[in-house]
Design a protein around this motif. Structure first.
Motif, PDB file in Angstrom:
ATOM      1  N   ARG A 448     -30.899 -28.117  30.651  1.00  0.00           N
ATOM      2  CA  ARG A 448     -30.805 -29.812  30.698  1.00  0.00           C
ATOM      3  C   ARG A 448     -31.641 -31.155  30.633  1.00  0.00           C
ATOM      4  NH1 ARG A 448     -26.437 -28.375  33.881  1.00  0.00           N
ATOM      5  NH2 ARG A 448     -24.561 -29.258  33.137  1.00  0.00           N
ATOM      6  N   VAL A 449     -33.867 -30.391  31.025  1.00  0.00           N
ATOM      7  CA  VAL A 449     -34.826 -31.594  30.052  1.00  0.00           C
ATOM      8  C   VAL A 449     -33.951 -31.229  29.216  1.00  0.00           C
ATOM      9  CG1 VAL A 449     -36.601 -32.014  30.431  1.00  0.00           C
ATOM     10  CG2 VAL A 449     -35.465 -31.649  32.965  1.00  0.00           C
ATOM     11  N   SER A 450     -34.666 -29.726  28.060  1.00  0.00           N
ATOM     12  CA  SER A 450     -34.877 -29.423  26.776  1.00  0.00           C
ATOM     13  C   SER A 450     -33.376 -30.406  26.986  1.00  0.00           C
ATOM     14  CB  SER A 450     -34.983 -27.722  26.557  1.00  0.00           C
ATOM     15  OG  SER A 450     -33.745 -28.255  26.957  1.00  0.00           O
ATOM     16  N   LEU A 451     -32.790 -30.208  25.909  1.00  0.00           N
ATOM     17  CA  LEU A 451     -31.309 -31.037  25.608  1.00  0.00           C
ATOM     18  C   LEU A 451     -32.048 -32.243  25.567  1.00  0.00           C
ATOM     19  CD1 LEU A 451     -28.352 -29.897  27.093  1.00  0.00           C
ATOM     20  CD2 LEU A 451     -29.149 -29.223  25.190  1.00  0.00           C
ATOM     21  N   LYS A 452     -32.372 -33.139  26.645  1.00  0.00           N
ATOM     22  CA  LYS A 452     -32.872 -35.061  26.569  1.00  0.00           C
ATOM     23  C   LYS A 452     -34.252 -35.067  26.186  1.00  0.00           C
ATOM     24  CE  LYS A 452     -31.080 -36.088  31.094  1.00  0.00           C
ATOM     25  NZ  LYS A 452     -31.609 -36.336  32.791  1.00  0.00           N
ATOM     26  N   VAL A 453     -35.439 -33.909  25.558  1.00  0.00           N
ATOM     27  CA  VAL A 453     -36.430 -34.201  25.055  1.00  0.00           C
ATOM     28  C   VAL A 453     -36.356 -33.527  24.118  1.00  0.00           C
ATOM     29  CG1 VAL A 453     -37.147 -34.524  27.260  1.00  0.00           C
ATOM     30  CG2 VAL A 453     -37.322 -32.110  26.525  1.00  0.00           C
ATOM     31  N   GLY A 454     -35.417 -31.964  23.289  1.00  0.00           N
ATOM     32  CA  GLY A 454     -35.272 -32.005  22.550  1.00  0.00           C
ATOM     33  C   GLY A 454     -36.303 -31.054  21.858  1.00  0.00           C
ATOM     34  N   VAL A 455     -36.872 -29.728  21.194  1.00  0.00           N
ATOM     35  CA  VAL A 455     -37.375 -28.505  20.653  1.00  0.00           C
ATOM     36  C   VAL A 455     -38.506 -29.576  20.018  1.00  0.00           C
ATOM     37  CG1 VAL A 455     -37.278 -26.401  19.933  1.00  0.00           C
ATOM     38  CG2 VAL A 455     -35.081 -26.659  20.510  1.00  0.00           C
ATOM     39  N   ASP A 456     -38.227 -30.369  19.639  1.00  0.00           N
ATOM     40  CA  ASP A 456     -39.385 -29.823  18.644  1.00  0.00           C
ATOM     41  C   ASP A 456     -40.919 -30.921  19.805  1.00  0.00           C
ATOM     42  OD1 ASP A 456     -38.934 -29.341  16.130  1.00  0.00           O
ATOM     43  OD2 ASP A 456     -37.758 -31.349  15.514  1.00  0.00           O
ATOM     44  N   GLY A 474     -35.700 -23.324  18.887  1.00  0.00           N
ATOM     45  CA  GLY A 474     -34.169 -22.486  20.167  1.00  0.00           C
ATOM     46  C   GLY A 474     -34.373 -23.147  20.996  1.00  0.00           C
ATOM     47  N   PHE A 475     -33.560 -22.954  21.565  1.00  0.00           N
ATOM     48  CA  PHE A 475     -33.416 -23.596  22.951  1.00  0.00           C
ATOM     49  C   PHE A 475     -33.901 -22.510  24.253  1.00  0.00           C
ATOM     50  CE2 PHE A 475     -31.497 -27.531  21.356  1.00  0.00           C
ATOM     51  CZ  PHE A 475     -32.066 -28.227  21.963  1.00  0.00           C
ATOM     52  N   SER A 476     -33.379 -21.459  23.695  1.00  0.00           N
ATOM     53  CA  SER A 476     -34.066 -19.842  24.528  1.00  0.00           C
ATOM     54  C   SER A 476     -35.596 -19.784  25.095  1.00  0.00           C
ATOM     55  CB  SER A 476     -33.614 -19.021  23.756  1.00  0.00           C
ATOM     56  OG  SER A 476     -34.506 -18.300  22.531  1.00  0.00           O
ATOM     57  N   MET A 477     -36.247 -20.443  23.811  1.00  0.00           N
ATOM     58  CA  MET A 477     -37.278 -20.248  24.368  1.00  0.00           C
ATOM     59  C   MET A 477     -37.783 -21.187  25.413  1.00  0.00           C
ATOM     60  SD  MET A 477     -39.193 -23.397  22.784  1.00  0.00           S
ATOM     61  CE  MET A 477     -38.947 -25.032  22.554  1.00  0.00           C
ATOM     62  N   VAL A 478     -37.038 -22.313  25.505  1.00  0.00           N
ATOM     63  CA  VAL A 478     -37.525 -22.985  27.595  1.00  0.00           C
ATOM     64  C   VAL A 478     -36.977 -22.546  28.287  1.00  0.00           C
ATOM     65  CG1 VAL A 478     -36.416 -25.066  25.710  1.00  0.00           C
ATOM     66  CG2 VAL A 478     -34.619 -24.379  27.459  1.00  0.00           C
ATOM     67  N   LEU A 479     -36.999 -20.958  28.503  1.00  0.00           N
ATOM     68  CA  LEU A 479     -37.149 -20.377  29.407  1.00  0.00           C
ATOM     69  C   LEU A 479     -37.741 -19.280  28.747  1.00  0.00           C
ATOM     70  CD1 LEU A 479     -32.961 -19.656  29.832  1.00  0.00           C
ATOM     71  CD2 LEU A 479     -34.282 -21.473  31.501  1.00  0.00           C
ATOM     72  N   GLY A 480     -38.879 -19.112  27.969  1.00  0.00           N
ATOM     73  CA  GLY A 480     -39.648 -18.345  28.048  1.00  0.00           C
ATOM     74  C   GLY A 480     -39.079 -17.166  27.315  1.00  0.00           C
ATOM     75  N   SER A 481     -38.659 -17.543  25.627  1.00  0.00           N
ATOM     76  CA  SER A 481     -38.710 -16.567  24.980  1.00  0.00           C
ATOM     77  C   SER A 481     -39.474 -16.016  24.484  1.00  0.00           C
ATOM     78  CB  SER A 481     -37.675 -16.454  24.422  1.00  0.00           C
ATOM     79  OG  SER A 481     -37.605 -17.737  23.582  1.00  0.00           O
ATOM     80  N   SER A 482     -40.666 -16.748  23.980  1.00  0.00           N
ATOM     81  CA  SER A 482     -41.325 -16.842  22.711  1.00  0.00           C
ATOM     82  C   SER A 482     -42.690 -16.221  23.290  1.00  0.00           C
ATOM     83  CB  SER A 482     -42.062 -18.510  22.595  1.00  0.00           C
ATOM     84  OG  SER A 482     -40.736 -19.321  22.317  1.00  0.00           O
ATOM     85  N   GLU A 483     -42.874 -15.674  22.381  1.00  0.00           N
ATOM     86  CA  GLU A 483     -43.794 -14.265  23.960  1.00  0.00           C
ATOM     87  C   GLU A 483     -45.500 -14.914  22.666  1.00  0.00           C
ATOM     88  OE1 GLU A 483     -43.245 -11.103  20.847  1.00  0.00           O
ATOM     89  OE2 GLU A 483     -42.177 -10.382  21.517  1.00  0.00           O
TER      90      GLU A 483
END
Length: 545
Positions: A448-456, A474-483
């Motif tokens: 929800r925080v990420s939807l407010k501020v935006g991925v960029d 992508g929004f999945s990265m906010v939960l740590g999908s990026s390596e």
């Protein structure tokens, strides 16, 4: 203009005495200018000729290729200036004649490094233009334009200095070498001189270190592996990065097929064939992963030739006490988690005050795995990325620690489907504060925080904190999908620990040459990248995590 005389058309009949005088003055001025330009050109030609003559007089005698200069080890020191390791050339080098080197290896090296070797005179202008053209069009596939002769000259006579003078000297010396030696002699000297990785200097040592056999017995598959190492022995090492090794091997085999050295069937068979590697030789006894990282940095900056021959004195940030604790922590941690399938681990410790890398552990046992996970392994960081998301909301003023947020089902429509993230326990806790949501590491409030501020904006925060790796947008990265690498994660949290001040982490404090002259001093100037207030708000939450 009808029926008008051509003389009148161009005013030829109307020239006055003044016009004629002006024309004479113009001719006189032109003659003086021409004479001045001629004198200037002659003067410049004389200066250039004198400069070139001076350079040519200073050129080393190419017959020095017959001589061998003793090498000096590079010394690695810790934070207390105590010696912890040495990097040195292989003094047990065995030079072999060309007829004792596998033809497969010779052809593989020529194909990948200098396919016009037998037709140019030391400088391959066509190859240089082709490499420049490729580099302009394909920046992700950089090619070099140096011939084998130029590489031999650079390693034998010149410094790694990047300058027009050095390139000119390299070109002249290459031509002189071509005039003094036959192609086979040049190829023989080149193969016996270069570094193949794994502490192997010269092809005979390279063959023995990697495959426990003589250079004359190398098969096509082994030869293509070794030829691929020349460009970057550590990057393409079969001991630490077999995936990149095989990719590079295929490039070599394709080149050999392209230039007619092997058939398609030979190429396919060599690529698919099994590799029987010899056990790796190790250079260091203590703090191996840290020293391995320092060695990588040195080779990247100075080149292998200087590192193994130049007698550098390298003063690092390594704290032996912290390093020993780190190694013990990883070993015991992995051992206790073996039941869960954990076999490896990595750890990076950074001094928050100055950005010094105090300890770096890239694995459990360097002898079993030389892959330095601390700086090379990119893994999803999971909940470790959530503070970046919350800091974005805090610095933009969208949330504060006491803001209300909901832990409830949430859905987001992407281009392909509807993304419905869940909490790890499958439960939802409803209304709560931001502080509680981050403390309990709940997923849906983070989304929800990420939807407010935006991925960029989240990616922008990550970059400010010191993350340099590619981040999937992508929004999945906010939960740590990026390596990310452990070094990047440690850098990020050290920036948070400084209340938003970034300091580039360093492993080398300063470097001296073998005469005691300081070559470089590392400076990592503190830079405020995020205002202190939102970072302090975030840290007040993290202390309870």
């Amino acid at each position: 203009m009808k029926n008008r005389p051509i003389n009148n058309l161009y005013n030829i009949d109307k020239l006055t005495k003044t016009d004629l005088e002006r024309s004479e003055l113009f001719r006189a001025a032109f003659k003086k200018t021409f004479m001045f330009a001629g004198i200037l050109i002659l003067l410049m030609s004389f200066i250039v000729t004198a400069y070139l003559f001076k350079i040519l007089v200073e050129l080393p005698d190419v017959s020095l290729l017959e001589m061998y200069a003793p090498d000096q080890s590079t010394q690695i020191f810790d934070i207390n200036n105590n010696l912890v390791a040495s990097i040195h050339a292989d003094e047990d080098r065995i030079s072999v004649p060309l007829n004792k080197i596998s033809p497969h290896l010779q052809n593989a090296v020529i194909s990948i490094e200098d396919n016009r070797f037998y037709s140019h005179g030391g400088i391959d202008l066509m190859g240089t233009v082709r490499a420049l053209y490729n580099n302009l069009l394909h920046k992700d596939s950089i090619q070099g334009g140096s011939t084998l002769t130029q590489q031999l000259v650079k390693n034998s006579f010149l410094t790694p200095e990047r300058s027009m003078k050095r390139k000119f000297l390299e070109a002249i010396l290459s031509v002189k070498v071509e005039m003094a030696y036959s192609k086979n002699e040049i190829l023989e000297k080149y193969l016996n001189q270069i570094y193949w990785g794994n502490q192997a200097y010269g092809i005979e040592k390279g063959a023995r270190r990697y495959f426990k056999k003589s250079a004359k017995d190398l098969n096509l598959s082994e030869s293509s592996i070794l030829a691929g190492l020349i460009k970057a022995p550590e990057l393409y090492s079969p001991y630490s990065n077999m995936k990149e090794t095989k990719k590079r091997q295929l490039i070599v085999l394709n080149k050999m097929h392209e230039f007619g050295y092997i058939t398609k069937n030979q190429r396919d068979k060599a690529y698919a064939g099994p590799l029987k590697l010899a056990p790796r030789k190790f250079a260091y006894a203590k703090y191996i992963y840290f020293v391995d990282y320092v060695s990588y940095l040195l080779r990247k900056r100075y080149g292998d030739n200087i590192v193994r021959r130049g007698g550098l004195n390298v003063y690092t940030t390594l704290d032996p006490q912290v390093q020993q604790i780190a190694e013990k922590t990883i070993n015991e941690g992995v051992k206790s988690a073996r039941g869960s399938g954990v076999k490896e681990g990595a750890l990076v410790s950074i001094n928050v005050k100055n950005g010094y890398i105090q300890a770096l552990v890239g694995g459990v046992d360097f002898k079993k795995s030389q892959f330095n996970r601390a700086v090379l392994a990119k893994r999803p960081v999971g909940s470790g990325f959530k503070p970046v998301v919350y800091l974005t909301g805090l610095r933009l003023g969208v949330i504060n620690p006491d803001s209300t947020i909901f832990d409830a089902p949430v859905a987001y429509r992407t281009k392909w489907n509807v993304w419905c993230p869940h909490n790890w326990d499958g439960k939802y806790m409803g209304k709560m504060t931001v502080r509680k949501a981050l403390t309990l590491s709940r997923n849906t409030p983070t989304v929800r925080v990420s939807l407010k501020v935006g991925v960029d904006k989240i990616i922008e925060t990550a970059r400010l904190l010191g993350i340099k790796s590619y981040i999937r947008r992508g929004f999945s990265m906010v939960l740590g999908s990026s390596e990310l690498t452990p070094l990047e994660v440690a850098t990020t949290y050290s920036t948070l620990a400084r209340d938003g001040v970034y300091i580039e982490p360093i492993a080398i404090r300063y470097i001296k040459d073998n005469k005691g002259n300081v070559l470089e001093i590392s400076t990592n100037t503190p830079v405020r990248v995020v205002s202190s207030q939102p970072v302090r708000e975030l840290n007040s939450i993290l202390v309870d995590v």
